[in-house]
Design a protein around this motif. Sequence first.
Motif, PDB file in Angstrom:
ATOM      1  N   GLY A 190       0.794  -1.225   0.000  1.00 56.71           N
ATOM      2  CA  GLY A 190       0.000   0.000   0.000  1.00 56.71           C
ATOM      3  C   GLY A 190       0.824   1.271   0.000  1.00 56.71           C
ATOM      4  O   GLY A 190       1.475   1.628  -0.987  1.00 56.71           O
ATOM      5  N   THR A 191       0.826   1.944   1.119  1.00 58.42           N
ATOM      6  CA  THR A 191       1.398   3.280   1.224  1.00 58.42           C
ATOM      7  C   THR A 191       2.860   3.343   0.795  1.00 58.42           C
ATOM      8  O   THR A 191       3.238   4.193  -0.024  1.00 58.42           O
ATOM      9  CB  THR A 191       1.273   3.786   2.673  1.00 58.42           C
ATOM     10  OG1 THR A 191      -0.111   3.824   3.026  1.00 58.42           O
ATOM     11  CG2 THR A 191       1.866   5.175   2.817  1.00 58.42           C
ATOM     12  N   ILE A 192       3.699   2.483   1.329  1.00 56.96           N
ATOM     13  CA  ILE A 192       5.138   2.593   1.086  1.00 56.96           C
ATOM     14  C   ILE A 192       5.491   2.373  -0.390  1.00 56.96           C
ATOM     15  O   ILE A 192       6.133   3.232  -1.010  1.00 56.96           O
ATOM     16  CB  ILE A 192       5.916   1.640   1.998  1.00 56.96           C
ATOM     17  CG1 ILE A 192       5.703   2.025   3.468  1.00 56.96           C
ATOM     18  CG2 ILE A 192       7.407   1.651   1.648  1.00 56.96           C
ATOM     19  CD1 ILE A 192       6.093   3.445   3.815  1.00 56.96           C
ATOM     20  N   PRO A 193       5.115   1.251  -1.013  1.00 55.24           N
ATOM     21  CA  PRO A 193       5.500   1.083  -2.420  1.00 55.24           C
ATOM     22  C   PRO A 193       4.864   2.095  -3.360  1.00 55.24           C
ATOM     23  O   PRO A 193       5.522   2.573  -4.296  1.00 55.24           O
ATOM     24  CB  PRO A 193       5.065  -0.352  -2.743  1.00 55.24           C
ATOM     25  CG  PRO A 193       4.058  -0.708  -1.710  1.00 55.24           C
ATOM     26  CD  PRO A 193       4.455   0.044  -0.486  1.00 55.24           C
ATOM     27  N   SER A 194       3.603   2.442  -3.134  1.00 56.57           N
ATOM     28  CA  SER A 194       2.949   3.374  -4.060  1.00 56.57           C
ATOM     29  C   SER A 194       3.538   4.774  -3.951  1.00 56.57           C
ATOM     30  O   SER A 194       3.701   5.474  -4.958  1.00 56.57           O
ATOM     31  CB  SER A 194       1.430   3.405  -3.820  1.00 56.57           C
ATOM     32  OG  SER A 194       1.122   3.926  -2.546  1.00 56.57           O
ATOM     33  N   LYS A 195       3.897   5.186  -2.727  1.00 54.38           N
ATOM     34  CA  LYS A 195       4.480   6.529  -2.577  1.00 54.38           C
ATOM     35  C   LYS A 195       5.928   6.549  -3.049  1.00 54.38           C
ATOM     36  O   LYS A 195       6.416   7.579  -3.555  1.00 54.38           O
ATOM     37  CB  LYS A 195       4.390   6.991  -1.124  1.00 54.38           C
ATOM     38  CG  LYS A 195       3.054   7.622  -0.740  1.00 54.38           C
ATOM     39  CD  LYS A 195       1.876   6.797  -1.176  1.00 54.38           C
ATOM     40  CE  LYS A 195       0.525   7.309  -0.783  1.00 54.38           C
ATOM     41  NZ  LYS A 195      -0.561   6.386  -1.207  1.00 54.38           N
TER      42      LYS A 195
END
Length: 466
Positions: free
Chosen positions: A48-53
């Motif tokens: 979720g948050t970490i790879p997409s950002k």
Amino acid sequence: MTSYDYDVLVIGSGPAGESAALNAAKHHQRAGVIEDRSMVGGGCTHRGTIPSKALRHAVKQLMRFNTGRLFREIGHSRQIPYPTALSVASGVIEKQVEMRSKFYARNNIDLHIGQACFVNEHTLAVRQADGIIEKITAGDIVIATGSRPYRPADVDFDHPRVYDSDTILDLKNTPRKILVYGAGVIGCEYASIFSGLGIKVELINSFDYLLAFLDDEISVALNYHLRDMGVMVRHREEYDHLEASSSGVELHLKSGKRLRGDALLWCNGRTGNTDGLNLEAVNLEADQRGHLQVNRNYQTSTPNIYAVGDVIGWPSLASAGYDQGRSAAAASRGKETVRYVDDVPTGIYTIPEISSVGKTERELTDAKIPFEVGRAFFKDTARGQISGEDVGMLKILFCPDSLAILGIHCFGAEATEIIHIGQAIMNQKGEGNTLKYFITTTFNYPTMAEAYRIAAHNGLNRLNDY
């Protein structure tokens, strides 16, 4: 008195679960965590948050290279494959896992790897990868199992051209054109990411406007900038059925339109990860989207079982999950009053990004609350001109009589950082939460934060402009 293996046992090691376990351990309770992945971090870290950002950051760097005057002097514009941009995320994920693993070791929190399932209100069975089942007991249990993308039954997600927001991180090629169904936060973020890579994007929105919970002016600005980046935004369209083949996908809409692309990214909602927990054994029942109901102490209807994070639905943010986990752990050890998280800022990592806190113009107008507006456009700030980040604005809504700040909305570079200045002032007591703070406080120059001073003067000038 019954003896349990743990005082607090947490299911899930995402932000909410991690903070619950750490809070319990910091208060000298025996804490354990069950995680179904082989590494800690939960969906936030791995899907979720970490790879997409991290992916977004790589794309934004590419966009700066392709549009900056300096870079045009030393080379032509570049396009990089999607998998190459995504590879940046792997290094960040490794750092996150290493850091979070140390948290558990340093605080003597036991980690159990496997699938958790309730036996009764104090016992969980954990099925390990080799099939062995371990039974663990605890006085209190915190469910922090997170969520996953919602998958309608009539969409074939096993097809190699059909993805959700988890599996899109496994895409091994760069499509020429991608269809994004669902224009919520995740859909808008990925639409801007793919467009930034030079991929044609069609964004299908079921509603009249993009992200209607935002201030209207910000929603309109997002719509404009996505279109300016080349995204084809289609409003008021609903899915009918999908045809996928080896050559591409064809999305049929109820309006009769047929949209073709190389791949489909389905971003239409999420589902709480509760279906494998055997909730019946503890007299709990999830709603149709897999969410659990809790009270303001994050306690379910079974007194010793708590739930936090995405599994309880709104606001479904990592930032909120951290605070919810701490609150649940505090409540479980008997603290009578804990913080119920209901005042989180909005943070949307589109390109440009969006953040807001407080009321929107529409909400204030509907409630018949008088307000005035102060604006600062980033193109008018020295830092914006220097950095080239000149798209966007800061908008302050305030009471024309008391000057109390009612809402702050930001669209543009570093919006999710800039918003916290306004959030801090809004939370002050008495006269400390008024527009006067930004007039009487000296800001560093040049900075993006200076937009607060500009917006405050703009608002005051509006009051005096007869």
